[in-house]
Design a protein around this motif. Structure first.
Motif, short mmCIF file in Angstrom:
data_model
loop_
_atom_site.label_atom_id
_atom_site.label_comp_id
_atom_site.label_asym_id
_atom_site.label_seq_id
_atom_site.Cartn_x
_atom_site.Cartn_y
_atom_site.Cartn_z
N ILE A 23 -5.76 -6.40 -8.99
CA ILE A 23 -4.62 -6.47 -8.06
C ILE A 23 -3.58 -5.42 -8.43
O ILE A 23 -3.06 -4.70 -7.57
N LYS A 24 -3.28 -5.30 -9.72
CA LYS A 24 -2.28 -4.34 -10.17
C LYS A 24 -2.69 -2.90 -9.82
O LYS A 24 -1.86 -2.11 -9.37
N LYS A 25 -3.97 -2.56 -10.02
CA LYS A 25 -4.46 -1.21 -9.70
C LYS A 25 -4.37 -0.93 -8.20
O LYS A 25 -4.29 0.22 -7.79
N SER A 26 -4.41 -1.97 -7.40
CA SER A 26 -4.39 -1.81 -5.94
C SER A 26 -2.98 -1.72 -5.36
O SER A 26 -2.81 -1.25 -4.24
N ASN A 27 -1.98 -2.16 -6.09
CA ASN A 27 -0.61 -2.18 -5.57
C ASN A 27 -0.10 -0.83 -5.05
O ASN A 27 0.54 -0.78 -4.00
N PRO A 28 -0.37 0.30 -5.73
CA PRO A 28 0.09 1.58 -5.20
C PRO A 28 -0.48 1.91 -3.81
O PRO A 28 0.16 2.60 -3.02
N VAL A 29 -1.65 1.38 -3.51
CA VAL A 29 -2.24 1.59 -2.19
C VAL A 29 -1.36 0.96 -1.12
O VAL A 29 -1.13 1.55 -0.06
N ASN A 103 -8.73 1.54 -3.02
CA ASN A 103 -8.17 2.85 -3.28
C ASN A 103 -7.93 3.52 -1.93
O ASN A 103 -8.52 3.12 -0.93
N CYS A 104 -7.09 4.53 -1.89
CA CYS A 104 -6.72 5.14 -0.63
C CYS A 104 -6.88 6.65 -0.66
O CYS A 104 -6.46 7.31 -1.62
N PHE A 105 -7.51 7.18 0.38
CA PHE A 105 -7.60 8.62 0.57
C PHE A 105 -6.83 8.95 1.85
O PHE A 105 -7.03 8.31 2.88
N VAL A 106 -5.95 9.94 1.78
CA VAL A 106 -5.16 10.34 2.95
C VAL A 106 -5.77 11.59 3.56
O VAL A 106 -5.84 12.63 2.92
N VAL A 139 -7.50 -10.62 -1.41
CA VAL A 139 -6.04 -10.67 -1.43
C VAL A 139 -5.46 -9.32 -0.98
O VAL A 139 -4.58 -9.25 -0.13
N MET A 140 -5.98 -8.24 -1.55
CA MET A 140 -5.42 -6.92 -1.26
C MET A 140 -5.73 -6.46 0.17
O MET A 140 -4.88 -5.86 0.82
N LEU A 141 -6.92 -6.75 0.67
CA LEU A 141 -7.23 -6.37 2.05
C LEU A 141 -6.38 -7.16 3.04
O LEU A 141 -5.99 -6.63 4.09
N SER A 142 -6.07 -8.41 2.72
CA SER A 142 -5.18 -9.17 3.62
C SER A 142 -3.78 -8.56 3.61
O SER A 142 -3.11 -8.51 4.64
N GLN A 143 -3.34 -8.05 2.45
CA GLN A 143 -2.05 -7.38 2.38
C GLN A 143 -2.06 -6.06 3.16
O GLN A 143 -1.09 -5.72 3.83
N VAL A 144 -3.16 -5.32 3.06
CA VAL A 144 -3.30 -4.08 3.85
C VAL A 144 -3.17 -4.41 5.33
O VAL A 144 -2.45 -3.73 6.07
N ALA A 145 -3.84 -5.47 5.77
CA ALA A 145 -3.80 -5.86 7.19
C ALA A 145 -2.37 -6.21 7.62
O ALA A 145 -1.97 -5.89 8.75
N LYS A 146 -1.62 -6.84 6.76
CA LYS A 146 -0.23 -7.21 7.10
C LYS A 146 0.70 -6.00 7.13
O LYS A 146 1.64 -5.96 7.92
#
Length: 154
Positions: A23-29, A103-106, A139-146
């Motif tokens: 979860i912590k590694k995903s927060n910057p995304v 992770n995120c690629f722009v 958890v993180m994908l639900s946050q991305v969706a929000k």
């Protein structure tokens, strides 16, 4: 019947530190994608989600031979690799997943793109890293969706 008897016994102890770490590694995304157009790349472990990101990034994809030792014998198979890969999106060739957190690629605007598009790579469904990674991913994908302005799935 006792409700407690219906719980599944885990073969390994639940690793709360791994859950926290994913979860912590995903927060910057989440900071990157807030209010943005997002494409989430989803699928089972090993289907090529990270390789897809490499292709979107414009990396040349090539076929290479990969050798695996299994039960005393050696198997050689053709696999795909990215030339000069984008860091953070490594492509695995084993039955164990490489991606442990989102992770995120722009993909920056230009040409036909009027705005940046944010591609979110995710650990695979039925991930081999255990239930901790599955829970963190959910958890993180639900946050991305929000948090995203718009959301598409690949």
């Amino acid at each position: 019947d006792n409700v407690a008897d219906e719980f599944v016994e885990l073969s390994e102890p639940f690793d709360t530190e791994l859950l926290r770490s994913c979860i912590k590694k995903s927060n910057p995304v989440l900071e990157k994608i807030e209010g943005k157009d997002v494409v989430i790349v989803v699928g089972k472990t090993g289907v090529g989600k990270s390789l897809f990101i490499q292709g979107v990034a414009g990396r040349k994809i090539v076929s290479v031979k990969h050798q695996t030792d299994y039960s005393g014998s050696t198997a050689v198979s053709d696999v795909f690799e990215a030339v000069d890969p984008v860091p953070g999106f490594s492509v695995g060739h084993k039955k164990v997943s490489n991606t442990k957190s989102i992770n995120c690629f722009v993909h920056e605007s230009g040409g036909k793109l009027k705005e940046d598009v944010f591609y979110v790579d995710s650990p695979g469904f039925e991930d081999t890293a255990g239930p901790e990674v599955d829970i963190a991913t959910s958890v993180m994908l639900s946050q991305v969706a929000k948090m995203a302005r718009s959301l598409r799935f690949v």
